[in-house]
Enzyme design. Structure first.
Site, PDB file in Angstrom:
ATOM      1  N   HIS A  35      20.920   8.118  23.395  1.00 29.03           N
ATOM      2  CA  HIS A  35      21.844   6.995  23.557  1.00 29.03           C
ATOM      3  C   HIS A  35      23.268   7.376  23.133  1.00 29.03           C
ATOM      4  CE1 HIS A  35      18.135   5.275  22.380  1.00 29.03           C
ATOM      5  NE2 HIS A  35      18.470   4.209  22.539  1.00 29.03           N
ATOM      6  N   GLU A 416       9.584 -10.792   1.400  1.00 27.24           N
ATOM      7  CA  GLU A 416       8.799  -9.725   1.396  1.00 27.24           C
ATOM      8  C   GLU A 416       9.389  -8.333   2.128  1.00 27.24           C
ATOM      9  OE1 GLU A 416       6.508 -13.471   1.062  1.00 27.24           O
ATOM     10  OE2 GLU A 416       7.927 -12.671   2.330  1.00 27.24           O
ATOM     11  N   HIS A 478      -4.354 -16.953   2.870  1.00 23.67           N
ATOM     12  CA  HIS A 478      -3.922 -16.110   1.478  1.00 23.67           C
ATOM     13  C   HIS A 478      -5.031 -15.115   0.950  1.00 23.67           C
ATOM     14  CE1 HIS A 478      -0.722 -19.064   1.432  1.00 23.67           C
ATOM     15  NE2 HIS A 478      -0.399 -18.633   0.346  1.00 23.67           N
TER      16      HIS A 478
END
Length: 667
Positions: A35, A416, A478
């Site tokens: 790049h 999280e 869960h």
């Protein structure tokens, strides 16, 4: 400075910047991959940081009080490698010439441990930003703990260069929000605001007001309208450094591919310029068209001024630290220990041994262990994603880091992924053993950061609780099923699923001693406690798997976590029916795999039938049970019901284990 001197300095600056630009262009062109756009546009930023602003010593890239530079838009790696080479780090020109090639120290995206001066692994966009927030958190905590009047042994800034892609990724929202809440005043992010992404103009997909967004996060925000204006850039960075409470974002309007015929387009984002375009770019910027990997003597001499300045700053710090050691010997000794990543002498004597009189959930056992060792492992630092009451990962005698930066409890909020990236940044910073925690099923949200923790081999700890369908009524959303095997599949990542409180204590000890990334899967439900003396639990866990009962020769029952108690009961039932079963607890696949072939053969002899029992996906178990074995696991989603009922209905009961064992013995 006179006008003549100013003009001369300006010319020298531009020559030095262009040297950096074309090292990147030539590296990408030789590799035919990379790049070039961001290095062409952002070289003035990198030059200003490395050459004038940052406190760093190229001769000692791990100096603890260095300023950190994080290239979050890691695809611009050629810019970083050129900066490190020119600054005097041990990254010779030959490495730049081998950009993106096998065996080089200049991979396509920066990788921690490959080149000196690369602070973290930045590949997936946004994670560098998130880890930088963790690095700034570590700096603030360590400064609060160890600095004394007149002695700032920790006093550095964290600089980040990021792009549109970083700020589009959700992790930047998570961690930028928390950075503002935590008042990380020494975090300075320079945003390469070039209006181009890989697909084209950013207006196709990214039209939010970034200034207002970051102001809403409680950041200090500035705009530099010309990325080539060193005076404006320096003034903005000075203002950011003067803002000591809020983190800073500096929007820098750059031109991607500056100077090239493809400037301002996505064509310079993800591919080499091509021979003719390289020549035209060099011509446009007054660079010799026939030279590659060329650094003029004047530019080299200018870049070389970094080394003596860095050495001088480091020597001044060493002198101050010598005085600090005399004035404050105890914190100085602890500081030296933690930055060397050495645990305190005899720290493990504080690890508790649990009695067998009552069952204990392994998440609760983890909390007991954490608080028992808190005083002798002060470098242990972290928290949970809004779940400390559930994961039990909180130091009872410490305040919140947000309230008091000396505090060891970090309330990450429901973030999280951001939490785990921050943990990685803290670990890479040094001086801490950081941890983050949440429900095991949400490790899916964390996984990209878990992978980078393992890839970097940093000492990040992840504590996951509610580790099976045994958590009960919350149901399939869960209840983890495939998560154990998914995380065990990550190379260099140590798994721990302890069977009881004493195995949990042993796992905590190993997690701290191994100095690499690891995770624990802990139970919500209470589990019987193994007799530590009878079963030699701590010694057994060190081998990853060990025999709780080695008397049976008809079949071997293997289990982890909550299923160990189940197979112990099943072994008793089998014995009453005339079948002798050995029982093996396997708290860590990875550690077991590290053992000798002799040990493995003695524990799991090839010709004895084996039955593995684990409340999770069966994939991965067959390497241990072999062609003549079987697995009782869970290759479906769970169900909403009280935990014991869910486990029973899904086959985790004595009768089912006995039935499967008898079938194997009869084969």
């Amino acid at each position: 400075m006179s006008d003549q001197q100013s003009d001369k300095q300006h010319a020298l600056d531009q020559l030095s910047i262009n040297a950096l630009r074309f090292l990147a262009v030539d590296a990408v062109e030789k590799a035919k991959s990379g790049h070039p756009g961001a290095p062409l546009g952002c070289a003035p930023i990198a030059y200003l940081l490395y050459h004038k602003i940052m406190k760093h010593d190229p001769a000692d890239p791990m100096w603890i009080d260095r300023d950190r530079f994080i290239l979050s838009n890691g695809h611009a790696s050629a810019l970083l490698y050129g900066s490190l080479h020119l600054s005097g780090y041990d990254l010779p020109m030959a490495q730049l010439e081998q950009f993106r090639q096998w065996g080089s120290h200049t991979p396509g995206h920066p990788e921690y441990g490959e080149a000196p001066g690369v602070e973290v692994t930045t590949g997936p966009l946004g994670q560098g930003f998130g880890m930088a927030v963790g690095i700034a958190t570590a700096e603030k905590h360590l400064a609060a703990v160890y600095n004394r009047d007149g002695h700032k042994v920790i006093n550095h800034h964290t600089y980040v260069l990021c792009g549109d892609g970083d700020l589009m990724e959700g992790i930047s929202h998570e961690t930028a929000s928390l950075a503002g809440t935590l008042n990380l005043g020494k975090l300075i992010v320079l945003y390469d605001d070039n209006l181009i992404s890989l697909d084209g103009p950013t207006e196709l997909s990214y039209t939010e007001d970034v200034t207002q967004r970051f102001e809403a996060y409680h950041w200090h925000v500035q705009m530099v309208h010309d990325g080539n204006d060193l005076v404006a850039l320096e003034a903005a960075i000075a203002a950011a450094k003067a803002e000591t409470t809020r983190p800073s974002l500096i929007r820098v309007r750059t031109v991607i591919g500056y100077g090239s015929p493809k400037a301002g387009t996505s064509k310079v984002h993800g591919e080499a310029l091509g021979g003719e375009a390289v020549k035209e770019t060099k011509k446009n910027l007054g660079w010799p068209e026939d030279k590659t990997f060329y650094v003029p003597e004047e530019a080299r001499a200018n870049w070389d001024t970094i080394k003596p300045r860095g050495k001088k700053a480091h020597e001044a710090w060493n002198a101050d630290f010598k005085e600090y050691k005399t004035a404050y010997p105890e914190p100085a000794a602890e500081f030296e220990r933690v930055i060397k990543a050495e645990l305190a002498k005899d720290w493990q004597k504080k690890i508790p041994v649990f009695p067998t009189d009552k069952p204990v959930a392994t998440r609760n056992a983890g909390q007991v262990v954490m608080n028992a060792i808190a005083g002798v492992v002060p470098e242990l630092f972290g928290g949970a994603a809004d779940l400390t009451a559930s994961t039990k990962t909180i130091f009872k005698d410490s305040p919140s880091f947000h309230v008091d930066p000396k505090g060891r409890n970090v309330f990450f909020g429901v973030r999280e992924f951001g939490m785990c990236a921050m943990v990685n940044g803290m670990a890479a910073h040094g001086g801490l053993i950081p941890f983050g925690s949440t429900f095991f099923v949400f490790s899916d949200y964390c996984r990209p950061a878990l992978r980078l923790a393992a890839l970097m081999s940093v000492h990040s700890l992840f504590v996951f609780t509610h580790d099976s369908v045994g958590l009960g009524e919350d149901g399939p959303t869960h209840q983890p099923v495939e998560h154990l095997m998914a995380l065990r599949a990550i190379p260099q990542f140590t798994d721990f699923r302890p069977a009881d409180a004493n195995e949990t204590a042993a796992c905590w000890q190993l997690a701290l001693e191994r100095k690499s990334a690891s995770f624990m899967a802990l139970s919500r439900q209470d589990l019987p406690v193994l007799d530590n003396e009878k079963y030699k639990v701590h010694e057994g866990v060190k081998k990853g798997a060990y025999a709780l009962d080695n008397s049976g020769k008809d079949i071997i029952l293997i289990a982890t976590g909550s299923e160990v108690a189940l197979v112990l009961k099943a072994a008793e039932e089998l014995k009453s029916q005339g079948i002798n079963a050995s029982v093996v607890s396997m708290p860590s696949f990875k550690i077991y795999d590290e053992q000798s072939d002799e040990y493995k053969a003695s524990l799991l002899p090839e010709n004895t039938p084996k039955l593995a029992v684990e409340a999770g996906a069966t994939m991965g178990w067959y390497k241990y049970v072999g062609h003549n074995g079987a697995v009782i696991g869970l290759d479906r989603f769970g169900a909403s019901a009280p935990g014991p009922i869910a486990l029973d209905k899904l086959g985790f009961n004595v009768a089912n284990v006995v039935e499967h064992a008898k079938k194997l013995v009869k084969k």
